[in-house]
Motif scaffolding. Sequence first.
Motif, PDB file in Angstrom:
ATOM      1  N   THR A  94       0.989  -1.455   0.120  1.00 37.64           N
ATOM      2  CA  THR A  94      -0.123   0.024   0.112  1.00 37.64           C
ATOM      3  C   THR A  94       1.084   1.144   0.597  1.00 37.64           C
ATOM      4  OG1 THR A  94      -0.124   0.634   2.748  1.00 37.64           O
ATOM      5  CG2 THR A  94      -1.639  -1.431   1.041  1.00 37.64           C
ATOM      6  N   GLN A  95       0.382   2.137  -0.263  1.00 34.04           N
ATOM      7  CA  GLN A  95       0.919   3.773  -0.270  1.00 34.04           C
ATOM      8  C   GLN A  95       1.268   4.329   2.206  1.00 34.04           C
ATOM      9  OE1 GLN A  95       1.972   5.214  -2.603  1.00 34.04           O
ATOM     10  NE2 GLN A  95       1.713   3.255  -3.364  1.00 34.04           N
ATOM     11  N   ARG A  96       0.519   3.035   2.467  1.00 33.21           N
ATOM     12  CA  ARG A  96       0.356   3.977   3.874  1.00 33.21           C
ATOM     13  C   ARG A  96       1.731   3.435   4.405  1.00 33.21           C
ATOM     14  NH1 ARG A  96      -4.162   5.009   6.216  1.00 33.21           N
ATOM     15  NH2 ARG A  96      -2.604   5.970   7.227  1.00 33.21           N
ATOM     16  N   HIS A  97       2.695   3.512   5.798  1.00 27.67           N
ATOM     17  CA  HIS A  97       3.422   2.609   6.418  1.00 27.67           C
ATOM     18  C   HIS A  97       3.430   2.666   7.572  1.00 27.67           C
ATOM     19  CE1 HIS A  97       5.807   4.567   2.847  1.00 27.67           C
ATOM     20  NE2 HIS A  97       6.872   3.765   3.406  1.00 27.67           N
ATOM     21  N   LEU A  98       3.814   2.603   8.636  1.00 21.18           N
ATOM     22  CA  LEU A  98       3.611   2.507  10.021  1.00 21.18           C
ATOM     23  C   LEU A  98       3.493   3.641  10.791  1.00 21.18           C
ATOM     24  CD1 LEU A  98       5.260  -0.954  11.505  1.00 21.18           C
ATOM     25  CD2 LEU A  98       2.841  -0.249  11.347  1.00 21.18           C
ATOM     26  N   SER A  99       4.960   4.732  10.412  1.00 21.12           N
ATOM     27  CA  SER A  99       5.221   5.561  10.844  1.00 21.12           C
ATOM     28  C   SER A  99       3.608   6.926  11.089  1.00 21.12           C
ATOM     29  CB  SER A  99       5.514   6.582  10.302  1.00 21.12           C
ATOM     30  OG  SER A  99       5.765   6.859   9.121  1.00 21.12           O
ATOM     31  N   GLU A 100       2.908   6.226  10.118  1.00 23.85           N
ATOM     32  CA  GLU A 100       1.553   6.874   9.436  1.00 23.85           C
ATOM     33  C   GLU A 100       0.477   6.434  11.178  1.00 23.85           C
ATOM     34  OE1 GLU A 100       0.755   7.606   5.956  1.00 23.85           O
ATOM     35  OE2 GLU A 100       2.326   7.142   4.783  1.00 23.85           O
ATOM     36  N   LEU A 101       0.519   5.042  10.864  1.00 21.66           N
ATOM     37  CA  LEU A 101      -0.707   4.394  11.835  1.00 21.66           C
ATOM     38  C   LEU A 101      -0.492   4.691  13.097  1.00 21.66           C
ATOM     39  CD1 LEU A 101      -0.918   1.312   9.829  1.00 21.66           C
ATOM     40  CD2 LEU A 101      -2.204   2.757   9.873  1.00 21.66           C
ATOM     41  N   PHE A 102       1.019   5.026  13.698  1.00 18.89           N
ATOM     42  CA  PHE A 102       1.190   5.640  15.175  1.00 18.89           C
ATOM     43  C   PHE A 102       2.455   5.999  14.654  1.00 18.89           C
ATOM     44  CE2 PHE A 102       0.872   0.439  14.156  1.00 18.89           C
ATOM     45  CZ  PHE A 102      -0.237   0.331  14.841  1.00 18.89           C
ATOM     46  N   PRO A 103       2.333   7.811  14.325  1.00 21.11           N
ATOM     47  CA  PRO A 103       2.830   8.876  14.609  1.00 21.11           C
ATOM     48  C   PRO A 103       3.828   9.072  15.154  1.00 21.11           C
ATOM     49  CG  PRO A 103       0.536   8.977  14.730  1.00 21.11           C
ATOM     50  CD  PRO A 103       0.523   7.791  14.298  1.00 21.11           C
ATOM     51  N   GLU A 104       3.084   8.188  17.324  1.00 22.51           N
ATOM     52  CA  GLU A 104       3.421   8.793  18.678  1.00 22.51           C
ATOM     53  C   GLU A 104       4.389   7.991  18.434  1.00 22.51           C
ATOM     54  OE1 GLU A 104       0.833  10.384  20.921  1.00 22.51           O
ATOM     55  OE2 GLU A 104       0.060  11.856  19.484  1.00 22.51           O
ATOM     56  N   HIS A 105       4.732   6.702  17.519  1.00 21.64           N
ATOM     57  CA  HIS A 105       5.389   5.431  18.211  1.00 21.64           C
ATOM     58  C   HIS A 105       6.822   5.466  17.891  1.00 21.64           C
ATOM     59  CE1 HIS A 105       6.594   1.326  18.934  1.00 21.64           C
ATOM     60  NE2 HIS A 105       5.651   1.482  20.378  1.00 21.64           N
ATOM     61  N   GLU A 106       8.090   5.717  18.397  1.00 20.18           N
ATOM     62  CA  GLU A 106       9.424   5.976  17.484  1.00 20.18           C
ATOM     63  C   GLU A 106       9.992   4.486  16.793  1.00 20.18           C
ATOM     64  OE1 GLU A 106      10.981   8.502  17.510  1.00 20.18           O
ATOM     65  OE2 GLU A 106       9.269   9.625  17.603  1.00 20.18           O
ATOM     66  N   PRO A 107       9.498   3.142  17.721  1.00 16.98           N
ATOM     67  CA  PRO A 107       9.964   2.106  16.799  1.00 16.98           C
ATOM     68  C   PRO A 107       9.286   2.441  15.706  1.00 16.98           C
ATOM     69  CG  PRO A 107       9.952   2.035  19.168  1.00 16.98           C
ATOM     70  CD  PRO A 107       9.351   2.692  18.585  1.00 16.98           C
ATOM     71  N   SER A 108       8.155   2.692  14.874  1.00  9.15           N
ATOM     72  CA  SER A 108       7.407   2.304  14.346  1.00  9.15           C
ATOM     73  C   SER A 108       8.079   3.621  13.039  1.00  9.15           C
ATOM     74  CB  SER A 108       5.886   3.080  14.249  1.00  9.15           C
ATOM     75  OG  SER A 108       5.512   1.719  15.423  1.00  9.15           O
ATOM     76  N   LYS A 109       8.832   4.320  13.079  1.00  3.65           N
ATOM     77  CA  LYS A 109       9.220   5.081  12.332  1.00  3.65           C
ATOM     78  C   LYS A 109      10.503   4.680  11.536  1.00  3.65           C
ATOM     79  CE  LYS A 109       7.678   9.074  14.753  1.00  3.65           C
ATOM     80  NZ  LYS A 109       8.027  10.609  15.584  1.00  3.65           N
ATOM     81  N   LYS A 110      11.468   3.963  12.832  1.00  2.00           N
ATOM     82  CA  LYS A 110      12.464   2.692  12.049  1.00  2.00           C
ATOM     83  C   LYS A 110      11.228   1.557  11.082  1.00  2.00           C
ATOM     84  CE  LYS A 110      14.140   3.096  15.787  1.00  2.00           C
ATOM     85  NZ  LYS A 110      15.157   2.124  17.044  1.00  2.00           N
ATOM     86  N   VAL A 111      10.687   1.081  10.274  1.00  4.48           N
ATOM     87  CA  VAL A 111       9.769   0.679   9.401  1.00  4.48           C
ATOM     88  C   VAL A 111      10.085   1.069   8.185  1.00  4.48           C
ATOM     89  CG1 VAL A 111       8.628  -1.303   8.789  1.00  4.48           C
ATOM     90  CG2 VAL A 111       8.955  -1.092  11.637  1.00  4.48           C
ATOM     91  N   THR A 112      11.185   1.255   6.904  1.00  2.00           N
ATOM     92  CA  THR A 112      10.572   1.952   6.011  1.00  2.00           C
ATOM     93  C   THR A 112       9.735   1.704   5.176  1.00  2.00           C
ATOM     94  OG1 THR A 112      13.086   1.215   5.434  1.00  2.00           O
ATOM     95  CG2 THR A 112      13.057   3.121   6.388  1.00  2.00           C
ATOM     96  N   ASP A 113      10.072  -0.037   4.690  1.00  2.00           N
ATOM     97  CA  ASP A 113       8.616  -0.525   4.373  1.00  2.00           C
ATOM     98  C   ASP A 113       7.287   0.134   4.070  1.00  2.00           C
ATOM     99  OD1 ASP A 113      10.966  -1.666   2.856  1.00  2.00           O
ATOM    100  OD2 ASP A 113      11.006  -3.597   3.769  1.00  2.00           O
ATOM    101  N   PRO A 114       6.931  -0.420   3.089  1.00  2.00           N
ATOM    102  CA  PRO A 114       5.409   0.282   3.811  1.00  2.00           C
ATOM    103  C   PRO A 114       4.143  -0.987   3.698  1.00  2.00           C
ATOM    104  CG  PRO A 114       5.533  -0.650   1.316  1.00  2.00           C
ATOM    105  CD  PRO A 114       7.416  -0.417   1.772  1.00  2.00           C
TER     106      PRO A 114
END
Length: 220
Positions: free
Chosen positions: A69-89
Amino acid sequence: MIARLVRLLAALAIALPAASVCAQPLDGGNAFVLVATNALRNSNYQHTVILAIPTEGDRHIGVILNRPTQRHLSELFPEHEPSKKVTDPVFFGGPMSQQAIFALAQRTDSPGAGSIRMMEDVFLALTAVSVDRIIEETPQKARFFVGAVIWRPGELRQEVLDRYWYVMNPHEELLFRKDTRGLWEELTRLAHALTANAGFAPDALLHRGRTCCGPLQRSP
């Protein structure tokens, strides 16, 4: 923050039938790859490649491997730092439970209750706690999915008999391939080349992890 993430994932988690997926023994490892045949043309499963595994009661569960998809974990969990490390969609895992997050992880130990061992070092995490643990511990060795594919008792067996799917052995390189464009075409060519000399045994195929198409290899 972690507690908030767990609560959020718990709200999204699916409720699977009792004695179903979460009852699958962790030493299973009978996963296989399904490649859609032309019989599924013009359906929601057209050109899909699915990693699936049998569960109790002749049920099966799986995730689609080639629909990013075009979504990333960082969008689903914007305040969660570990999610920002996942670069794949995030991938679209299937039409069932599309509000749930699942994870396919490369690791030697189980990420927690409700996880299924797909291969020797690959687990499918189905619960909020296990998905959260993967995000926290090994986010770069995982792929995350929205939704899944769930077959009722005997349903996948009949689909295979009806030639809806080519069935192949899984391979870690395939499961975590960065670029899945052309994957269906590649595996379809391989299936065509292998099925001419292969047997076809749905019972063994769906319950013992054997395949009709031989070991999965990348096409030349």
